[in-house]
Design an enzyme around this catalytic site. Structure first.
Site, PDB file in Angstrom:
ATOM      1  N   HIS A 399      -3.289  -5.050   1.114  1.00 16.99           N
ATOM      2  CA  HIS A 399      -2.737  -6.405   1.054  1.00 16.99           C
ATOM      3  C   HIS A 399      -1.796  -6.565  -0.158  1.00 16.99           C
ATOM      4  O   HIS A 399      -0.647  -6.989  -0.017  1.00 16.99           O
ATOM      5  CB  HIS A 399      -3.905  -7.391   0.967  1.00 16.99           C
ATOM      6  CG  HIS A 399      -3.505  -8.829   0.908  1.00 16.99           C
ATOM      7  ND1 HIS A 399      -3.551  -9.654   2.002  1.00 16.99           N
ATOM      8  CD2 HIS A 399      -3.043  -9.589  -0.112  1.00 16.99           C
ATOM      9  CE1 HIS A 399      -3.136 -10.862   1.660  1.00 16.99           C
ATOM     10  NE2 HIS A 399      -2.814 -10.853   0.371  1.00 16.99           N
ATOM     11  N   GLU A 400      -2.296  -6.196  -1.317  1.00 18.89           N
ATOM     12  CA  GLU A 400      -1.488  -6.359  -2.542  1.00 18.89           C
ATOM     13  C   GLU A 400      -0.235  -5.480  -2.490  1.00 18.89           C
ATOM     14  O   GLU A 400       0.803  -5.836  -3.038  1.00 18.89           O
ATOM     15  CB  GLU A 400      -2.316  -6.046  -3.795  1.00 18.89           C
ATOM     16  CG  GLU A 400      -3.532  -6.953  -4.005  1.00 18.89           C
ATOM     17  CD  GLU A 400      -3.205  -8.436  -3.977  1.00 18.89           C
ATOM     18  OE1 GLU A 400      -2.070  -8.815  -4.337  1.00 18.89           O
ATOM     19  OE2 GLU A 400      -4.084  -9.225  -3.556  1.00 18.89           O
ATOM     20  N   HIS A 403       2.592  -7.348  -1.060  1.00 20.96           N
ATOM     21  CA  HIS A 403       3.254  -8.223  -2.037  1.00 20.96           C
ATOM     22  C   HIS A 403       4.175  -7.408  -2.952  1.00 20.96           C
ATOM     23  O   HIS A 403       5.293  -7.816  -3.253  1.00 20.96           O
ATOM     24  CB  HIS A 403       2.218  -8.953  -2.899  1.00 20.96           C
ATOM     25  CG  HIS A 403       1.431  -9.977  -2.141  1.00 20.96           C
ATOM     26  ND1 HIS A 403       2.018 -10.895  -1.301  1.00 20.96           N
ATOM     27  CD2 HIS A 403       0.096 -10.235  -2.102  1.00 20.96           C
ATOM     28  CE1 HIS A 403       1.070 -11.677  -0.776  1.00 20.96           C
ATOM     29  NE2 HIS A 403      -0.096 -11.288  -1.239  1.00 20.96           N
ATOM     30  N   HIS A 406       7.356  -6.329  -1.258  1.00 25.85           N
ATOM     31  CA  HIS A 406       8.214  -7.510  -1.101  1.00 25.85           C
ATOM     32  C   HIS A 406       8.953  -7.792  -2.420  1.00 25.85           C
ATOM     33  O   HIS A 406      10.165  -8.008  -2.444  1.00 25.85           O
ATOM     34  CB  HIS A 406       7.318  -8.689  -0.708  1.00 25.85           C
ATOM     35  CG  HIS A 406       8.065  -9.884  -0.188  1.00 25.85           C
ATOM     36  ND1 HIS A 406       7.428 -11.055   0.129  1.00 25.85           N
ATOM     37  CD2 HIS A 406       9.374 -10.099   0.064  1.00 25.85           C
ATOM     38  CE1 HIS A 406       8.320 -11.938   0.568  1.00 25.85           C
ATOM     39  NE2 HIS A 406       9.509 -11.382   0.527  1.00 25.85           N
TER      40      HIS A 406
HETATM   41 ZN   LIG Z   1      -1.785 -12.412  -0.752  1.00 28.08          ZN
END
Ligand SMILES: [Zn+2]
Length: 614
Positions: A399-400, A403, A406
């Site tokens: 998940h991280e 980020h 991105h």
């Molecule tokens: Zn998040």
């Protein structure tokens, strides 16, 4: 959003110095040492003063406005490095008072910077928009800031005159009172009761313990007792909670009317230029035909768990016992492979992130809990983890990493002013990464129990991040409409809304308990951040739609979809989030987008039914 630390018994912790460097982030990439940080701090201080000195000059011409924009960028860029050096250091060991003091020094400087720069927006807005637009056609350098400047004027539509704004600012202290009182009543003043479990053991029922019992205790009677005891606490003060929530609703309606919005929803969405139809479409499409796979999942759980009745407190107990460990080194190999649908360039960049001493992997005494990705502009993203070899901690890394990728792409392709992205887009790459990783792990898993655990993990993610948040958005909307329509807000009215929503979503898949009428009172988001959580659901829907684009159809279509998606990541905050997503092929005002996540759940539940052979 990151999974909170699990309630597992903590193993004996290694000291930070005993952890090899390759598992720790290297903050010398930001500053080589504290004296270098100190010098940058002083430089930032000087730059803030210099920026403040521009006050009163903006109207003199394009070059003055440009100078202010560029100096503001300068201050902003340096702020990232000055702040994160102390903040990341502090998170390595939060017991360190000296570093905490330095961190607070930066916060004090930022507060001063806020006061020293507050003149900027009102001063720009005194210049007619047409004049600024003329300046932008004449100056390419100023034109870089077009979206940021024009958005300032757009947001101005609901700003009042000086007297009006002054009056509103005087009410700001009152605005936080209902939430402050809620926090005190539901946390500080809440005395955790003790319950006796069927084993004879006694437990002080904090929220953490309550959640742990629901997620790990295989005796339904214990889960029921925990649920009843915990909700009785909220039931005892339910009228007080209702009047605090009424204050939240009245405050929102007061601000909306004062600023000339037609509704509280419109007021909440105006900042990001999101039409109210997005939230309405989200809710309506989910209710109209979107709840069937959710109900099938709960019925399946009831059968597999062998329960005669199935309650809300039975929804988080695992279906099977399986505790494979996932060492970090293995995940490092799997993660880039799982991103194959995102192309070789994306995979290579991910490998760089994973190999570059950017990630602080393991827990150590004093380290901050949880996980995050910190976008240190001008350096690179850093990731904090507390990896403990569980499946949850693996998905947290995945998940991280969404980020961080991105951040990397948006920082590399945007000028500083557009380098950050809005929450409305932020959870798209993180949840998409998770979906690809789930697919990869399912394809690799040779153990049927592992596949069951993986499928359940994926399903629970959709239930918690999509369905629950849509239901919460629906609840908030209906509650706000009570005050908008001049109807009374009582514990009874709020309980009615909540229970009717539960029944709409779960039908006869759930057995209902009277105390569910007070569940709304223990959801802190309702009191702290109204109309916020829906964004988790829209991100999830967007990522489901993108997943469809990226994994189905002809090669050429998939290539085009990938190009659009990478463009989204490279676009940072250069436009309103809806516009950015639309260019990536995702229209959140269309039912089709919401149906993509419903279809995703449907497919996962079907696979789970097959694995469980029921
Ligand atoms: Zn998040």
């Amino acid at each position: 959003m990151a999974s909170p630390a699990t309630a597992d018994a903590a193993p004996c912790l290694r000291e930070r110095t005993d952890i090899p460097d390759r598992f720790k982030w290297n903050l010398t990439h930001i500053f080589p040492d504290w004296p270098a940080w100190q010098a940058a701090y002083a430089e930032l201080d000087t730059k803030i003063e210099a920026y403040a000195a521009l006050q009163g000059t903006l109207g003199q011409g394009a070059d003055r406005l440009l100078r202010a924009m560029q100096m503001s960028d300068d201050v902003g860029q340096l702020s990232y490095r000055v702040w994160y050096f102390t903040s990341l250091k502090y998170d390595e060991d939060q017991r360190d008072n000296q570093i905490n003091a330095k961190r607070q020094e930066v916060q004090i400087l930022f507060a001063r910077a806020g006061q020293a720069t507050a003149w900027f927006e009102p001063e720009v807005l005194k210049i007619p928009l047409a004049t600024v637009q003329q300046w932008m056609t004449e100056s390419q350098e100023l034109a870089v800031y077009r979206f940021a400047i024009e958005d300032l004027y757009r947001r101005q539509e609901h700003v009042l005159d000086e007297t009006g704004e002054h009056l509103l600012s005087l009410s700001s202290q009152l605005s936080s009172a209902p939430h402050d009182a809620y926090a005190a009543l539901s946390t500080a003043d809440l005395k955790p009761p003790t319950i006796t479990l069927s084993t004879g053991g006694e437990v002080a029922l904090s929220y953490g313990q309550y959640r742990a019992i629901l997620a790990t205790n295989r005796r339904q009677a214990d889960r029921a007792a925990a649920f009843t005891t915990y909700h009785t606490l909220f039931g005892a003060n339910v009228n007080t909670y209702a009047s605090l929530y009424n204050a939240v609703l009245q405050r929102d309606w007061f601000h909306a009317r004062a600023r000339g919005y037609a509704s509280t929803l419109e007021a909440a969405l105006h900042g990001n230029n999101i039409p109210a139809t997005v939230v309405e479409n989200l809710i309506e499409t989910t209710k109209a035909g979107g709840t069937a796979p959710l109900q099938r999942y709960h019925r399946l759980r009831k059968r597999v768990l062998g329960l005669d009745t199935y309650h809300s407190y039975d929804a988080t107990i695992p279906l099977v016992d399986f505790d494979r460990k996932y060492p970090y080194e293995h995940v490092l190999e799997w993660l880039p492979k799982s991103a194959a649908p995102l192309g070789p360039a994306y995979q290579r960049q991910m490998e760089e992130v994973l190999a570059g001493e950017w990630i602080d992997v393991f827990e150590n005494p004093g380290k901050r809990s949880g996980a995050y990705s910190a976008p240190v502009y001008g350096v690179h993203p850093y990731v904090l983890l507390n990896h403990n070899d569980t499946l949850d901690s693996v998905f947290t890394l995945v998940h991280e990493m969404g980020h961080s990728m991105h951040t990397l792409l948006s920082n590399a392709h945007q000028p500083f002013v557009y380098s950050t992205y809005e929450i409305f887009v932020a959870e798209v790459p993180s949840t998409l990464n998770e979906a690809f990783f789930l697919d990869y792990m399912l394809a690799q898993a040779t153990d049927e129990l592992e596949r069951i655990v993986l499928l359940t993990h994926g399903i629970d993610g959709i239930v918690g991040t999509f369905y629950t948040q849509v239901m919460f958005a629906d609840y908030e909307l209906q509650a706000h409409r009570l005050v908008e329509e001049g109807r009374p807000v009582t514990a009874e009215a709020l309980g009615d809304i909540y229970v009717s929503l539960l029944k709409t979503y779960h039908g006869d898949a759930l057995d209902y308990d009277d105390l569910q009428r007070v569940t709304w009172a223990r959801i802190p988001h309702f009191f702290s951040t109204p109309y916020y959580v829906y964004q988790y659901a829209t991100c999830f829907a967007s990522s489901a739609k993108l997943m469809k684009w990226l994994t189905t159809g002809a090669d050429a279509d998939r290539t085009a979809a990938l190009d659009r998606y990478l463009t989204l990541l490279k676009s940072g905050g250069s436009d309103h989030p809806m516009a950015l997503l639309r260019r990536a092929g995702v229209d959140l005002s269309e039912p089709d987008t919401v149906r993509a996540v419903v279809d995703q759940l449907d497919a996962l539940v079907t696979r789970l039914e097959r694995e469980l052979r029921v």
